[in-house]
Design a protein around this motif. Sequence first.
Motif, mmCIF file in Angstrom:
data_model
loop_
_atom_site.group_PDB
_atom_site.id
_atom_site.type_symbol
_atom_site.label_atom_id
_atom_site.label_comp_id
_atom_site.label_asym_id
_atom_site.label_seq_id
_atom_site.Cartn_x
_atom_site.Cartn_y
_atom_site.Cartn_z
ATOM 1 N N MET A 1 30.432 33.999 47.858
ATOM 2 C CA MET A 1 31.689 34.320 47.171
ATOM 3 C C MET A 1 31.488 34.836 45.744
ATOM 4 N N ALA A 2 30.256 35.018 45.322
ATOM 5 C CA ALA A 2 29.981 35.369 43.927
ATOM 6 C C ALA A 2 30.699 36.643 43.491
ATOM 7 N N ASP A 3 30.588 37.699 44.257
ATOM 8 C CA ASP A 3 31.209 38.964 43.869
ATOM 9 C C ASP A 3 32.729 38.854 43.811
ATOM 10 N N SER A 4 33.302 38.149 44.774
ATOM 11 C CA SER A 4 34.757 37.968 44.782
ATOM 12 C C SER A 4 35.224 37.169 43.577
ATOM 13 N N LEU A 5 34.499 36.100 43.253
ATOM 14 C CA LEU A 5 34.870 35.296 42.091
ATOM 15 C C LEU A 5 34.713 36.075 40.794
ATOM 16 N N LEU A 6 33.641 36.824 40.670
ATOM 17 C CA LEU A 6 33.437 37.631 39.466
ATOM 18 C C LEU A 6 34.568 38.642 39.297
ATOM 19 N N HIS A 7 34.964 39.256 40.378
ATOM 20 C CA HIS A 7 36.070 40.218 40.324
ATOM 21 C C HIS A 7 37.375 39.518 39.944
ATOM 22 N N PHE A 8 37.644 38.387 40.570
ATOM 23 C CA PHE A 8 38.868 37.633 40.299
ATOM 24 C C PHE A 8 38.922 37.160 38.847
ATOM 25 N N TYR A 9 37.838 36.558 38.371
ATOM 26 C CA TYR A 9 37.798 36.083 36.991
ATOM 27 C C TYR A 9 37.925 37.252 36.014
ATOM 28 N N GLY A 10 37.288 38.377 36.339
ATOM 29 C CA GLY A 10 37.393 39.554 35.482
ATOM 30 C C GLY A 10 38.820 40.067 35.383
ATOM 31 N N ALA A 11 39.531 40.096 36.508
ATOM 32 C CA ALA A 11 40.932 40.534 36.508
ATOM 33 C C ALA A 11 41.798 39.553 35.713
ATOM 34 N N ALA A 12 41.508 38.263 35.845
ATOM 35 C CA ALA A 12 42.257 37.256 35.086
ATOM 36 C C ALA A 12 42.009 37.435 33.586
ATOM 37 N N LYS A 13 40.774 37.695 33.224
ATOM 38 C CA LYS A 13 40.446 37.897 31.815
ATOM 39 C C LYS A 13 41.149 39.146 31.278
ATOM 40 N N PHE A 14 41.201 40.196 32.086
ATOM 41 C CA PHE A 14 41.896 41.418 31.682
ATOM 42 C C PHE A 14 43.377 41.126 31.425
ATOM 43 N N LEU A 15 44.012 40.353 32.307
ATOM 44 C CA LEU A 15 45.414 39.980 32.119
ATOM 45 C C LEU A 15 45.599 39.232 30.805
ATOM 46 N N LEU A 16 44.700 38.300 30.523
ATOM 47 C CA LEU A 16 44.820 37.523 29.293
ATOM 48 C C LEU A 16 44.598 38.390 28.060
ATOM 49 N N LEU A 17 43.628 39.275 28.120
ATOM 50 C CA LEU A 17 43.405 40.169 26.984
ATOM 51 C C LEU A 17 44.601 41.090 26.776
ATOM 52 N N ASP A 18 45.216 41.518 27.866
ATOM 53 C CA ASP A 18 46.413 42.339 27.771
ATOM 54 C C ASP A 18 47.574 41.533 27.184
ATOM 55 N N SER A 19 47.524 40.220 27.339
ATOM 56 C CA SER A 19 48.582 39.341 26.833
ATOM 57 C C SER A 19 48.531 39.185 25.314
ATOM 58 N N ILE A 20 47.500 39.688 24.694
ATOM 59 C CA ILE A 20 47.445 39.647 23.236
ATOM 60 C C ILE A 20 48.609 40.451 22.672
ATOM 61 N N ARG A 21 48.936 41.548 23.329
ATOM 62 C CA ARG A 21 50.061 42.380 22.893
ATOM 63 C C ARG A 21 51.385 41.836 23.414
ATOM 64 N N THR A 22 51.470 41.667 24.734
ATOM 65 C CA THR A 22 52.707 41.234 25.381
ATOM 66 C C THR A 22 52.367 40.280 26.517
ATOM 67 N N VAL A 23 52.985 39.116 26.508
ATOM 68 C CA VAL A 23 52.754 38.134 27.561
ATOM 69 C C VAL A 23 53.761 38.367 28.679
ATOM 70 N N ASP A 24 53.239 38.600 29.884
ATOM 71 C CA ASP A 24 54.081 38.742 31.067
ATOM 72 C C ASP A 24 54.106 37.366 31.739
ATOM 73 N N LEU A 25 55.172 36.611 31.472
ATOM 74 C CA LEU A 25 55.247 35.233 31.957
ATOM 75 C C LEU A 25 55.187 35.142 33.478
ATOM 76 N N GLN A 26 55.727 36.117 34.175
ATOM 77 C CA GLN A 26 55.677 36.117 35.641
ATOM 78 C C GLN A 26 54.227 36.221 36.124
ATOM 79 N N ARG A 27 53.465 37.121 35.536
ATOM 80 C CA ARG A 27 52.063 37.284 35.944
ATOM 81 C C ARG A 27 51.225 36.067 35.552
ATOM 82 N N ILE A 28 51.530 35.450 34.418
ATOM 83 C CA ILE A 28 50.819 34.236 34.011
ATOM 84 C C ILE A 28 51.122 33.114 34.996
#
Length: 122
Positions: free
Chosen positions: A79-106
């Motif tokens: 599951m390593a590749d899947s987890l890395l992809h998932f965690y990376g997408a989550a990190k991208f969402l959080l970094l994008d939240s620096i500007r605007t937090v999308d509470l639904q996506r969180i």
Amino acid sequence: MLARTKPRDAYREADFDARLMGSSRENLVLFCIEDFIQTLGALEFAEMRGDRAARSRSLTRAITALTALELGIDRNAAMADSLLHFYGAAKFLLLDSIRTVDLQRIAELKQDFRDIATAFAA
């Protein structure tokens, strides 16, 4: 730790340290996921209150937790590749939240991690 201005933060840090030191590898992963979920909850509350300082602290802690989870992945596991992809997408969402937090996506991300914690604990 004693110099913290908010007692709640000092207790949370002490609890974190105690659980961290007494955990097996599997429990440590589960603990990091649980801490991440709690941090997302804190992010939601900070955003609803308009508390930019708390939002910043929550985002920093959440990104740190995701980084720890990423570093802990066994790169040879199925599951390593899947987890890395998932965690990376989550990190991208959080970094994008620096500007605007999308509470639904969180909220969706928080539920995804709850599902992972349930599956991991089983």
